[in-house]
Design a protein around this motif. Structure first.
Motif, PDB file in Angstrom:
ATOM      1  N   ARG A 128      -8.706   9.640  -0.277  1.00  0.00           N
ATOM      2  CA  ARG A 128     -10.219   9.874  -0.465  1.00  0.00           C
ATOM      3  C   ARG A 128     -10.466   9.108  -1.742  1.00  0.00           C
ATOM      4  NH1 ARG A 128     -11.659  16.088   0.504  1.00  0.00           N
ATOM      5  NH2 ARG A 128     -13.899  15.144   0.588  1.00  0.00           N
ATOM      6  N   THR A 129      -9.625   8.953  -2.592  1.00  0.00           N
ATOM      7  CA  THR A 129     -10.152   8.166  -3.849  1.00  0.00           C
ATOM      8  C   THR A 129     -10.027   6.672  -4.104  1.00  0.00           C
ATOM      9  OG1 THR A 129      -9.949  10.349  -5.312  1.00  0.00           O
ATOM     10  CG2 THR A 129     -10.121   8.414  -6.628  1.00  0.00           C
ATOM     11  N   LEU A 130      -8.702   6.460  -3.581  1.00  0.00           N
ATOM     12  CA  LEU A 130      -8.366   4.804  -3.741  1.00  0.00           C
ATOM     13  C   LEU A 130      -8.730   4.151  -2.529  1.00  0.00           C
ATOM     14  CD1 LEU A 130      -4.930   5.453  -5.100  1.00  0.00           C
ATOM     15  CD2 LEU A 130      -6.770   5.047  -6.460  1.00  0.00           C
ATOM     16  N   LEU A 131      -8.812   4.625  -1.389  1.00  0.00           N
ATOM     17  CA  LEU A 131      -8.901   3.869  -0.383  1.00  0.00           C
ATOM     18  C   LEU A 131     -10.246   3.981   0.625  1.00  0.00           C
ATOM     19  CD1 LEU A 131      -5.297   4.775   1.334  1.00  0.00           C
ATOM     20  CD2 LEU A 131      -6.170   2.704  -0.090  1.00  0.00           C
ATOM     21  N   LEU A 132     -10.754   3.037   1.165  1.00  0.00           N
ATOM     22  CA  LEU A 132     -11.790   3.010   2.115  1.00  0.00           C
ATOM     23  C   LEU A 132     -11.320   2.865   3.576  1.00  0.00           C
ATOM     24  CD1 LEU A 132     -14.306   0.885   0.116  1.00  0.00           C
ATOM     25  CD2 LEU A 132     -14.378   3.420   0.603  1.00  0.00           C
ATOM     26  N   PRO A 133     -12.207   3.161   4.512  1.00  0.00           N
ATOM     27  CA  PRO A 133     -12.047   3.059   5.802  1.00  0.00           C
ATOM     28  C   PRO A 133     -11.602   1.674   5.974  1.00  0.00           C
ATOM     29  CG  PRO A 133     -13.718   4.769   5.802  1.00  0.00           C
ATOM     30  CD  PRO A 133     -13.356   4.076   4.229  1.00  0.00           C
ATOM     31  N   GLY A 134     -10.793   0.971   6.800  1.00  0.00           N
ATOM     32  CA  GLY A 134     -10.669  -0.421   7.058  1.00  0.00           C
ATOM     33  C   GLY A 134      -9.465  -1.119   6.074  1.00  0.00           C
ATOM     34  N   ASP A 135      -9.011  -0.415   4.814  1.00  0.00           N
ATOM     35  CA  ASP A 135      -8.214  -0.699   3.787  1.00  0.00           C
ATOM     36  C   ASP A 135      -6.861  -0.842   4.652  1.00  0.00           C
ATOM     37  OD1 ASP A 135      -9.834  -1.275   1.945  1.00  0.00           O
ATOM     38  OD2 ASP A 135      -9.281   0.420   0.790  1.00  0.00           O
ATOM     39  N   THR A 136      -5.854  -1.332   4.020  1.00  0.00           N
ATOM     40  CA  THR A 136      -4.589  -1.576   4.718  1.00  0.00           C
ATOM     41  C   THR A 136      -3.676  -1.240   3.598  1.00  0.00           C
ATOM     42  OG1 THR A 136      -5.098  -3.571   5.628  1.00  0.00           O
ATOM     43  CG2 THR A 136      -3.055  -3.453   5.353  1.00  0.00           C
ATOM     44  N   VAL A 137      -2.547  -0.637   3.932  1.00  0.00           N
ATOM     45  CA  VAL A 137      -1.744  -0.116   3.277  1.00  0.00           C
ATOM     46  C   VAL A 137      -0.054  -0.211   3.585  1.00  0.00           C
ATOM     47  CG1 VAL A 137      -3.141   1.857   2.324  1.00  0.00           C
ATOM     48  CG2 VAL A 137      -1.454   2.429   4.054  1.00  0.00           C
ATOM     49  N   LEU A 138       0.909   0.056   2.876  1.00  0.00           N
ATOM     50  CA  LEU A 138       1.985  -0.103   3.477  1.00  0.00           C
ATOM     51  C   LEU A 138       2.717   1.348   3.761  1.00  0.00           C
ATOM     52  CD1 LEU A 138       3.163  -2.935   1.272  1.00  0.00           C
ATOM     53  CD2 LEU A 138       3.263  -3.009   3.779  1.00  0.00           C
ATOM     54  N   VAL A 139       3.300   1.615   4.582  1.00  0.00           N
ATOM     55  CA  VAL A 139       4.362   2.818   4.953  1.00  0.00           C
ATOM     56  C   VAL A 139       5.700   2.548   5.191  1.00  0.00           C
ATOM     57  CG1 VAL A 139       2.137   4.225   5.372  1.00  0.00           C
ATOM     58  CG2 VAL A 139       3.495   3.118   7.357  1.00  0.00           C
TER      59      VAL A 139
END
Lengths: 462, 462
Positions: free
Chosen positions: B189-200
């Motif tokens: 909730r603090t670091l990411l916005l909808p539409g952001d991309t992350v690695l899992v």
């Protein structure tokens, strides 16, 4: 202590003071455990207000430089070296004063505006007993995750309690939460999108305002009158803005202490139906009920009202147990979010609450608190009147009175309060936009303390 | 019982079964407490699989129609009348099986794929003792809110423990949370916005995938190899998509049980620096560490790694205590959100953990679990090998082995498992897109149970 505060700088005094104190601690190589000057002596020595010193100390506590000790003042924390660049960084938490009451500080200050009951009033023997009983019971309570909707046995007890308030809440319509604020968070995340518009009461609950702001939701303000929300303001807002929901305390509203009248409640539900408005009724003072009361969830026949309850005010803020009641479809979505965002609530805490509900010890201790609150409320109202204070509306229950001294600003009141070791919560905290306000939230449970009595008298206009 | 399941309908059998059972309970006017048929007899009578019956019963439990009783089966719940239209509504919680393990059910099933240790292994005497000590201590622990960053005394203990792992975590860099999942939620909730991309990582932690999906974040998959994330896949993804962060278990990864090698860890940090990538290192199995281990937070010199810990796996899932370590500026923002979204963590639970850390009883009980896990792990690995299973990588610690039987589908394994009263967690649950998978997560702590042993043998290809 040699500090060098400069009033001509743009930097707030609190920040200057905190930064220079931090530098001083580092320069003096103060050892962990060293005591800092008292609030009063530092304020006098530096020519600043006590509240400025309190806030600076609170910031240094929040950033790990200082630790408060019960009744004894502030002391240098362990391992505070090498933090100089970082120490200011958690100021956003305590910096605006909102969470100040949550940071441990000098116990000599009476927190007359706080939102909880004195520690000495609490059901210590009963809660400790229930905790020990659970600790000796089934090991699941100590170790296992809680089911998504919450402990079934607790939901059954909640269902029975709500039935006595004539609220139809079958167990599958109940979701347990970590207090009412967690319930509000789940609801905001599930029901609202950024850019949505909602209705809030003014004055109202500041943490709700923060939550809505954090989520990018627009707030429309409805003034809280002595009988509930001002329907003459509400109706055109409904027609013009089509808000998604209204957040409300029906009973003993925070901060005004006012309660909804049956007439306003009926009309509010009619308007809600006409404009397809959801109502989120936060009833966290329910178990302080003293005499007849009007709840929207009791009157609602079309599942328009989402009902919130909590044990934080009437038993323990430490255990973090609350709940909400809604239609099962919504409960399913909320339970999903509850799991995804934290794998649920504490089974142990829910088992303890269940234990106190089943044995009746919760009911008895809430009743004791209610009686005691009633006596204190009456006494404080008598005294405020005698001292020339104006009370917004004589509350019929709960913890709060909303009061002011005509002609006295908040700044003047605050100064008088601190001189008597009383810490106030400014009325502006309850305004959605933080506007200045000369009203104060007074927690009547603290009103018989000699510090409060001296303050009421000195500040009043008899 | 006369039910009428129709395989030609589009409605899933589980749903038909649950709906018809519900109708049958209502028609028969079964009284609360009436026992339902056993899973096995109902499955046989209706010609459906046991897992179909289990899921239907679980749905009726979640919707309040049935209650499970320890070892005895399923029973009609109190007050189940008039719910017919609503009962299906919480299916989203249990319907896709993700939370099935969290709903109490027939205890005769061995949950071989679950993510926790057996109840009988837990430090019951020690935890109960600590709880009773806290219940007799300062009343603040029973009643008060917790400070925004968490109990200072607990953060000091965490700081000391992390120093032994060579992780520099001054108390003001620590924020307590309600377990690691809550920490992940605050971070997302603090670091990411909808539409952001992350690695899992793939396979990886399914609740993280749900959380990211719920927040509208795009996931890029990095295959987990025997030595850590596949850097040959990672590097072009970094260059092409500029993801905001990587979520990773360095030690005893969930579900593969693999651990990061020093070489991969160093290269990963180099890549992170080159592409300005944050790393969120979820180290919830830290206290199961057996032999040398490589952690990113230990190697990190530029505050690129956010470190997560938890007591849910090594002590209690019930208390909900975890924490995260990050730079103070971020801690301040996270603490603000923690307060706004739930007014903090449980002071009581944090005091109990603190108590067990200070007295050393946590350390001793974690060591005991570690030794026992090591013995069970070795025995299960020996047996899987003897039975012709393929193990992805021999884990050096932790709870999980990732294994399959070459040529056997998940459906075939599940059928064999249920015939032996073993409930599996499908490998597809650990795939970000839920793709079919013939690997299984095996919790080695349950592997010495005779039901597991029979299943290993029957399913294997010796």
């Amino acid at each position: 202590m040699q500090l060098n505060l400069d009033r001509s700088l743009g930097t707030p005094l609190v920040q200057q003071l905190a930064e220079q104190l931090q530098g001083w601690i580092a320069r003096q190589r103060l050892r962990p455990g060293a005591r800092l000057p008292s609030i009063r002596s530092l304020a006098k020595g530096q020519g600043v207000s006590a509240s400025c010193v309190i806030e600076a100390y609170d910031r240094l506590v929040a950033s790990g430089w200082l630790v408060p000790r019960h009744g004894a003042g502030f002391f240098v924390a362990q391992r505070n070296t090498g933090l100089a660049d970082d120490a200011g960084s958690v100021w956003s938490v305590s910096g605006d004063g909102r969470w100040r009451q949550f940071v441990e500080g000098e116990q000599q200050l009476l927190r007359l505006g706080c939102g909880w009951l004195p520690l000495s009033w609490r059901a210590e023997a009963e809660l400790a007993h229930a905790i020990r009983q659970v600790s000796r019971g089934e090991p699941q309570a100590l170790f296992d995750y809680c089911p998504p909707q919450g402990l079934a046995s607790l939901r059954m007890q909640l269902h029975k309690g709500l039935a006595q308030l004539h609220i139809a809440a079958e167990p599958e319509r109940i979701l347990t939460t970590q207090g009412a604020s967690h319930a509000l968070d789940l609801l905001v995340r599930t029901l609202l999108l950024p850019g949505d518009t909602v209705l809030v009461e003014r004055p109202g609950y500041y943490n709700l305002f923060n939550l809505l702001r954090q989520h990018g939701v627009h707030m429309l303000e409805v003034p809280r009158t002595r009988t509930g929300p001002d329907l003459a303001v509400l109706e055109p807002l409904l027609a013009e803005h089509r808000p998604r929901c209204l957040f409300i305390n029906s009973l003993y509203q925070n901060p005004t202490g006012t309660s909804l009248t049956p007439k306003v409640a009926h009309r509010l539900l009619e308007l809600a139906r006409a404009h397809d408005l959801r109502i989120i009724e936060d009833d966290l003072y329910a178990d302080f009920q003293d005499g007849p009361a009007t709840r929207l969830a009791t009157l609602d026949s079309e599942q328009r009202v989402i009902y919130l309850g909590s044990f934080s005010k009437t038993l323990s803020s430490s255990l973090r147990v609350g709940y909400l009641v809604a239609e099962p479809d919504l409960i399913g979505r909320l339970a999903e979010l509850k799991m995804v965002s934290g794998i649920g609530t504490s089974r142990f805490a829910e088992q303890v609450i269940h234990q106190m509900l089943v044995t009746g010890s919760y009911r008895k201790s809430a009743q004791r608190l209610r009686l005691r609150l009633g006596q204190h409320r009456a006494a404080v109202l008598r005294q405020l009147e005698a001292c020339g204070w104006e009370v917004f509306c004589e509350p019929s229950g709960g913890m709060f009175a909303w009061a002011r001294v005509p002609g006295r600003s908040h700044a003047a009141l605050e100064q008088l309060a601190l001189a008597n070791n009383v810490l106030l919560t400014p009325g502006s905290a309850f305004d959605p936009l933080g506007r200045d306000c000369d009203w104060l939230r007074i927690n009547v449970a603290f009103g018989q303390d000699t510090r409060a009595q001296a303050f009421f008298q000195l500040a009043g206009r008899p």
